[in-house]
Scaffold this active site. Structure first.
Site, PDB file in Angstrom:
ATOM      1  N   GLU A 180       9.064  -3.428  -4.278  1.00  0.00           N
ATOM      2  CA  GLU A 180      10.079  -4.066  -3.421  1.00  0.00           C
ATOM      3  C   GLU A 180      11.488  -3.776  -3.924  1.00  0.00           C
ATOM      4  OE1 GLU A 180       7.561  -7.705  -1.455  1.00  0.00           O
ATOM      5  OE2 GLU A 180       8.937  -8.246  -3.031  1.00  0.00           O
ATOM      6  N   GLU A 372       0.990  -4.627   0.635  1.00  0.00           N
ATOM      7  CA  GLU A 372       0.955  -6.088   0.483  1.00  0.00           C
ATOM      8  C   GLU A 372       1.008  -6.723   1.851  1.00  0.00           C
ATOM      9  OE1 GLU A 372       3.604  -8.261  -2.101  1.00  0.00           O
ATOM     10  OE2 GLU A 372       3.620  -6.629  -3.562  1.00  0.00           O
TER      11      GLU A 372
HETATM   12  C1  BGP Z   1       6.024 -10.047  -3.031  1.00  0.00           C
HETATM   13  C2  BGP Z   1       5.729  -9.607  -4.438  1.00  0.00           C
HETATM   14  C3  BGP Z   1       4.438 -10.060  -5.000  1.00  0.00           C
HETATM   15  C4  BGP Z   1       3.879 -11.318  -4.427  1.00  0.00           C
HETATM   16  C5  BGP Z   1       4.144 -11.561  -2.964  1.00  0.00           C
HETATM   17  C6  BGP Z   1       3.884 -12.954  -2.500  1.00  0.00           C
HETATM   18  O1  BGP Z   1       7.377 -10.299  -2.905  1.00  0.00           O
HETATM   19  O2  BGP Z   1       5.754  -8.203  -4.527  1.00  0.00           O
HETATM   20  O3  BGP Z   1       4.508  -9.990  -6.392  1.00  0.00           O
HETATM   21  O4  BGP Z   1       3.808 -12.373  -5.247  1.00  0.00           O
HETATM   22  O5  BGP Z   1       5.436 -11.212  -2.583  1.00  0.00           O
HETATM   23  O6  BGP Z   1       4.931 -13.778  -2.896  1.00  0.00           O
HETATM   24  P1  BGP Z   1       4.741 -15.178  -3.569  1.00  0.00           P
HETATM   25  O7  BGP Z   1       3.908 -14.948  -4.766  1.00  0.00           O
HETATM   26  O8  BGP Z   1       6.102 -15.632  -3.893  1.00  0.00           O
HETATM   27  O9  BGP Z   1       4.066 -16.007  -2.542  1.00  0.00           O
END
Ligand code: BGP
Length: 477
Positions: A180, A372
């Site tokens: 990201e 993701e």
């Molecule tokens: C993204 C990241 C991840 C992950 C996901 C979900 O921004 O790359 O590492 O965690 O989001 O976010 P969160 O864990 O804050 O729910």
């Protein structure tokens, strides 16, 4: 590109589509100081991004032990294999390989750990995909160097990449340079290891840091081609489609400007140079960057594919009375009045995934990889036929609806390499550092207060995803 040699028929996924799941080292491994590992920025983020960093590690930091993947990787990978994973995206903790980030020689124990993980994946025929830097910059690089604001990090990162490519290059084909990457503007510490509070950073500081990361990404891509000619390198972008809140042209232009702020990262990674709209932004705002001739050459090492995370879309408006942002994946935005939201307020928009895939494909003409996507939700463990499970139909709905839109985007003509759902096993949340924000097909018995057995339990979505993969998507509704 060669990945999908034949175009799939409408309503199907290509042969060889890479189905799987994704995690990040700092959210699963634990064992934060074992095996010669140094501290990373995550060790001083006990509350995620909701509170400023602590001075040092604190006992309330769930990531220090996380879900103990460091010791349980074989059991977890066997569960991924049971679901039929073709690919597993994970990150390597930079501070396991270079404990201080600026060390001359790598930590062999750290290399040995990832080598064991790769052995296990190979045993099950699962293709690895490695994120080189996923929100886990070595703490020393943050505290002693100012993180990515410092040009010296390019060299440290390149040294780290060289070790990974030389040691693992014959075993890993898919590499992502920075997780990201466009999040640095919003979360400078987590994303760029920059310890200065956001409010004290100028836009020039941030764009200079971004420039260093982009140059590092270009250099890593060049190095990958030299050391591992068969490898494929991708950038990784936080995808957040931006809709105008109303049809007013003012709102449309505002939405375009916000979208540009993220497009820039893909434009540079895919075209090898800064886009005109960003140069204009620099001119209009008095931003002057230190960009060398060598930097410009390094940026020309463009990526093979574009990977991205997708959780939600946002709106933009020029109306000064409607600027209040809703919660969301790092950036958030003006809420969309037509959409519902998750328990954490992230608005759910499956069609936004089709929109962004069309957009990226048409803009860059590079194969796409959804690395993701998923629903963070509170799960309740129940007993069913004598086994502990979670009846997570809400997650099945979410994922089904998003995957249907991936299928639509493929039918629209986008070349798509694969899909890895986020947090395929429950992980510690990146933003809130909670365990209770669960994404997995596999429930991990661990609670926000640190209690729990760490036992793993298959949720209802586990069997559902296994069927989706086994049918190459035909089981979707
Ligand atoms: C993204 C990241 C991840 C992950 C996901 C979900 O921004 O790359 O590492 O965690 O989001 O976010 P969160 O864990 O804050 O729910």
């Amino acid at each position: 590109m060669t990945h999908a040699a034949t175009k799939p028929a409408t309503g199907t996924f290509p042969q060889g589509f890479l189905w799987g799941g994704a995690t990040a080292a700092n959210q699963i491994e634990g064992a934060y100081s074992d095996g010669g590992k140094g501290l990373s920025i995550q060790d001083v983020m006990p509350q995620g991004i909701t509170q400023p960093p602590s001075d040092g590690p604190t006992p309330d930091n769930l990531k220090q032990s996380a879900i103990d993947f460091y010791n349980r990787y074989a059991e977890d990978i066997a569960l991924f294999a049971e679901m039929g994973f073709k690919v597993y995206r994970f990150s390597i903790a930079w501070s396991r390989i270079f404990p201080n980030g600026d060390d001359e020689a790598p930590n062999e124990e750290g290399i040995a750990f990832y080598s064991r993980v790769l052995d296990e994946l190979e045993k099950h025929g699962i293709e690895p995909m490695v994120t080189i830097s996923h929100y886990e910059t070595p703490l020393n690089l943050a505290r002693s160097y100012g993180g990515w604001t410092n040009r010296a990090l390019i060299g440290f990162y390149e040294r780290y990449c060289r070790v990974l490519f030389e040691r693992f290059g014959s075993r890993v084909k898919y590499w992502l340079t920075f997780n990201e990457i466009n999040s640095v503007m919003h979360e400078p510490f987590m994303s760029g290891g920059i310890p200065t509070p956001r409010a004290e950073l100028t836009e020039s500081d941030l764009y200079q840091a971004i420039h260093h990361e982009l140059v590092a990404s270009g250099r890593a891509t060049r190095l990958a081609r030299e050391i591992m000619p068969a490898a494929q390198v991708g950038c990784m972008i936080l995808a957040l489609p931006v809709y105008p809140l109303t049809p007013s042209p003012d709102d449309v232009v505002r939405a375009m400007d916000t979208a540009h702020a993220s497009y820039a990262f893909g434009d540079i990674h895919c075209r090898g140079a800064y886009p005109g709209y960003l140069l204009r932004y620099f001119r209009d705002n008095g931003i002057e960057l230190d960009i060398t001739e060598q930097d410009r050459e390094d940026l020309k090492n463009t990526v093979d594919f574009v990977s991205f995370s997708y959780y939600m879309s946002i709106c933009e408006t020029a109306d000064p009375d409607k600027q209040e942002k809703g919660p969301g994946n790092i950036m958030g935005g003006v809420p969309n009045p037509t959409l519902e939201a998750s328990e954490w307020g992230w608005q759910i928009d499956p069609q936004g995934l089709r929109v962004v895939m069309n957009d990226y494909w048409e803009r860059w003409q590079k194969p796409l990889f959804v690395v993701e996507n998923g629903l963070g939700a509170k799960d309740v463990l129940v007993e069913s036929d004598g086994v502990l499970t979670v009846e997570d139909d809400y997650r099945i709905d979410y994922m089904n609806n998003h995957l249907v839109q991936v299928r639509e985007a493929i039918a629209d003509g986008a070349e798509v390499m694969g899909y890895t759902s986020w947090g395929c096993i429950d992980v510690v949340s990146a933003s809130t550092a909670q365990m209770s924000k669960r994404y997995g097909f596999i429930y991990v018995d661990r609670n926000d207060d640190g209690s729990g057995t760490l036992d793993r339990h298959r949720k209802k979505s586990f069997g559902w995803y296994r069927d989706v993969i086994a049918s190459n998507g035909a089981a979707l509704n």
